[in-house]
Design a protein around this motif. Sequence first.
Motif, PDB file in Angstrom:
ATOM      1  N   ASP A  14     -93.549 -32.191  15.868  1.00  8.52           N
ATOM      2  CA  ASP A  14     -93.488 -30.762  16.172  1.00  8.52           C
ATOM      3  C   ASP A  14     -92.198 -30.119  15.695  1.00  8.52           C
ATOM      4  O   ASP A  14     -92.030 -28.903  15.762  1.00  8.52           O
ATOM      5  CB  ASP A  14     -93.675 -30.513  17.681  1.00  8.52           C
ATOM      6  CG  ASP A  14     -92.597 -31.220  18.511  1.00  8.52           C
ATOM      7  OD1 ASP A  14     -91.716 -31.880  17.919  1.00  8.52           O
ATOM      8  OD2 ASP A  14     -92.659 -31.108  19.755  1.00  8.52           O
ATOM      9  N   ARG A  15     -91.257 -30.916  15.212  1.00  8.34           N
ATOM     10  CA  ARG A  15     -90.027 -30.361  14.634  1.00  8.34           C
ATOM     11  C   ARG A  15     -89.642 -31.165  13.393  1.00  8.34           C
ATOM     12  O   ARG A  15     -90.044 -32.327  13.246  1.00  8.34           O
ATOM     13  CB  ARG A  15     -88.882 -30.388  15.642  1.00  8.34           C
ATOM     14  CG  ARG A  15     -88.424 -31.778  16.093  1.00  8.34           C
ATOM     15  CD  ARG A  15     -87.335 -31.674  17.134  1.00  8.34           C
ATOM     16  NE  ARG A  15     -86.947 -32.952  17.707  1.00  8.34           N
ATOM     17  CZ  ARG A  15     -85.796 -33.574  17.441  1.00  8.34           C
ATOM     18  NH1 ARG A  15     -84.935 -33.023  16.592  1.00  8.34           N
ATOM     19  NH2 ARG A  15     -85.507 -34.725  18.013  1.00  8.34           N
TER      20      ARG A  15
ATOM     21  N   THR B 139     -88.274 -25.412  10.326  1.00  7.67           N
ATOM     22  CA  THR B 139     -87.835 -25.888  11.641  1.00  7.67           C
ATOM     23  C   THR B 139     -88.966 -26.623  12.345  1.00  7.67           C
ATOM     24  O   THR B 139     -88.733 -27.551  13.117  1.00  7.67           O
ATOM     25  CB  THR B 139     -87.359 -24.712  12.511  1.00  7.67           C
ATOM     26  OG1 THR B 139     -88.405 -23.729  12.575  1.00  7.67           O
ATOM     27  CG2 THR B 139     -86.107 -24.085  11.921  1.00  7.67           C
ATOM     28  N   GLY B 140     -90.201 -26.197  12.071  1.00  3.13           N
ATOM     29  CA  GLY B 140     -91.369 -26.884  12.622  1.00  3.13           C
ATOM     30  C   GLY B 140     -91.735 -28.075  11.759  1.00  3.13           C
ATOM     31  O   GLY B 140     -90.885 -28.633  11.059  1.00  3.13           O
TER      32      GLY B 140
END
Length: 530
Positions: A294-295, A279-280
């Motif tokens: 960041d995602r 997810t990151g």
Amino acid sequence: MTSIARGWIPALLAIPLLVLGGAAGASAQVLRMGVGAQVTSLDPHFHNISPNNAFASMVFDNLLEMDPNSRPIAALAESWRPVGEDVWEFRLREGLRFQDGTPFTADDVAFTLARIPTVLNSPGSFQTYTQSIRSVEVVDARTIRFRTNGPDALLPPNLAQVPMLSRSIHGNATTEDFNAGRATIGTGPFRLVASQPGSRVTLERNDAYWAGPPAWQRVDYRMITSPAARTAALLAGDVDIIDQVPTADLERIRRDPRLRLSEIDSLRLVYLHFDHMRTGPSPFITDNDGRPLDRNPLKDLRVRQALSLAVDRNAIVARVMEGQATAINQFMPPGTFGHAPELHPPPAPDIAAARRLLAEAGFPDGFRLVLHGPNDRYPNDARITQAVAQMWTRIGIRTTVDVSPFASFVGRASRQEFSAFLVSWGSSTGEPSAGMRSVLASFDRALGTGSVNRGRYANPAFDVQLGAAVRELNDARREALLQGAMRLAMADAAIVPIHLQRNVWAMQAGFEHTPRTDERTRPQDARPMR
């Protein structure tokens, strides 16, 4: 080099290898094969990939075999039947023996199935074929029963994928014992004589083979991963038959009276897989300035849909594959079991729609991505990867390519090191259930699902639908469930299917060959021309 008989290889190399002319006929004793993919392990249960399975089928046998069109036929088992809603009974042939004389019995079947989940560090487990079996009963030396978790109509074709071993020979054997040749003893038509990892395997005929001895006294099985070198070896007469004929060489070979082609449409799907796990930040995705995001954008359905809409499958088939493939948007081609008609033909590329989806997902300016793939496994694999990268770049996802030899690529892919990558699945059971369980079902080591789900895609609704399909005995209802599961996966853009390959072999004019939809290149499928 692994040597089973010391000094055998030098002796073999001193023997002039016979090149067949049209009149050589049955006098031929040595078959020289040039194959385009490396065998990565001689352990028949270590890695469920086509090159390894092709090798295993030369030395080992399965309870059932798949015919050239991927239909199950008798092999070590002479008959099989359901004896209850969740029980199958298999009856073995009489007098079966391993190549060292050890008898093959029902207890060896039980041992084989118990071994599969214990194979250490397997990057692609054979549990995908055995996960429905909850208990095994040895009735007598020739009779064995499998109790399944509910009805399982597909157990026979699934067990046709599982090489059989011996409790007494292989009870303590490790993968290294197989790779060293110490444990590479089966019931198959050929016995291992010597091997050079990643380069060459030497086999000799099993004269006591239960189905009768094969045509060849010896087989020189060479792994020639360079397409140009493979064709050159055939043209020079250094090998008798090659697989994965380069598309650029097909017309030249067709016109050469010294050579022949053997062709069949395959069930090998070439597709793109994504990092569904993180997810990151995803390791090979950055913003346009090279900074990690960041995602993970690939977790967003709209991004995956955009990537799919950017791919011009027909252009890849026409320009890269030179017509030797079929553009597809699911596992199975038209006319086969499990094909979902409304998913065919695949969608045309739509650059504007792809850009709109990226903007809706919060990436109006796109991002940077590295697309990984092999460069020696599938026909034109590096070129396909490059073509996809150019198509993705057109929608604003600036894509660079990183390709490498399959042996190293697949290890990294199996460790979930990539963000996006090119890979494939070859359906060998005649329907899509095994591929869907392996590629798209949620990864579960205990259940054996998702064994090559290298992007770790997970969709509970898909898992439920697929689970219902594999338990359904009625063919029409099972096909409808499989079609529904495929629709779910494609609506979720779980993967991006590109095309189904066409399998092509080329050989000297003195040979005949039976082509297989499962693309396996085996000496038992080649014969001197009568």
